[in-house]
Motif scaffolding. Structure first.
Motif, PDB file in Angstrom:
ATOM      1  N   ARG A   1      48.346  32.809  37.795  1.00 34.55           N
ATOM      2  CA  ARG A   1      48.031  33.588  36.587  1.00 34.55           C
ATOM      3  C   ARG A   1      48.165  32.670  35.387  1.00 34.55           C
ATOM      4  O   ARG A   1      49.233  32.131  35.119  1.00 34.55           O
TER       5      ARG A   1
ATOM      6  N   ARG B   1      50.833  32.738  43.929  1.00 33.87           N
ATOM      7  CA  ARG B   1      50.418  33.679  42.885  1.00 33.87           C
ATOM      8  C   ARG B   1      49.980  32.836  41.689  1.00 33.87           C
ATOM      9  O   ARG B   1      50.735  31.998  41.205  1.00 33.87           O
TER      10      ARG B   1
ATOM     11  N   THR C   1      54.702  39.541  34.922  1.00 36.98           N
ATOM     12  CA  THR C   1      54.006  38.400  34.348  1.00 36.98           C
ATOM     13  C   THR C   1      54.589  37.096  34.827  1.00 36.98           C
ATOM     14  O   THR C   1      53.971  36.049  34.688  1.00 36.98           O
TER      15      THR C   1
ATOM     16  N   GLU D   1      43.544  35.109  37.535  1.00 32.93           N
ATOM     17  CA  GLU D   1      44.660  35.717  38.248  1.00 32.93           C
ATOM     18  C   GLU D   1      44.261  35.982  39.691  1.00 32.93           C
ATOM     19  O   GLU D   1      43.154  36.432  39.956  1.00 32.93           O
TER      20      GLU D   1
END
Length: 113
Positions: free
Chosen positions: A67, A65, A17, A77
């Motif tokens: 998210r 990345r 995460t 995401e």
């Protein structure tokens, strides 16, 4: 020692995460009152784009990345590769992301010091 091992295991499980506490960064929405924005039409619209909390966009060797929990209630995401036109300079030194429920469209990041 056992407590340390359990903490390490928990941190390892949450590593995907990007947040040890398991909290997903949020999208911050748009200012009330229909304030003007500088997002480019080739990237997104006022409905797709918003400033995001720190940690929502992370530079990796493969690209950025992304998210975060959007202000519209879904988790956006994806991986945004540099050099594709989907990575753009932020005009206010804050990170912004543009996403639909299907994909991350583009991001605005701060380049430089």
């Amino acid at each position: 020692m056992k407590r340390f091992g359990l903490a390490l295991l928990a941190l390892t499980a949450l590593h995907g995460t990007g947040h040890a506490d398991g909290i997903i960064p949020r999208g911050l929405g748009h200012p009330a009152g229909g304030a003007a924005h500088w997002y480019e039409s080739g990237c997104c619209s006022k409905q797709d784009c918003e400033p995001v909390e720190p940690g929502a966009i992370v530079l990796t060797p493969d690209g950025y990345r992304v998210r975060y929990l959007t202000s519209r209630g879904f988790i956006a995401e994806g991986l945004v590769k540099d050099g594709t036109g989907a990575v753009r300079p932020s005009q206010d030194r804050q990170e912004h992301a543009c996403a639909s429920p299907a994909r991350v469209i583009c991001i605005y990041v701060h380049f430089g010091a």
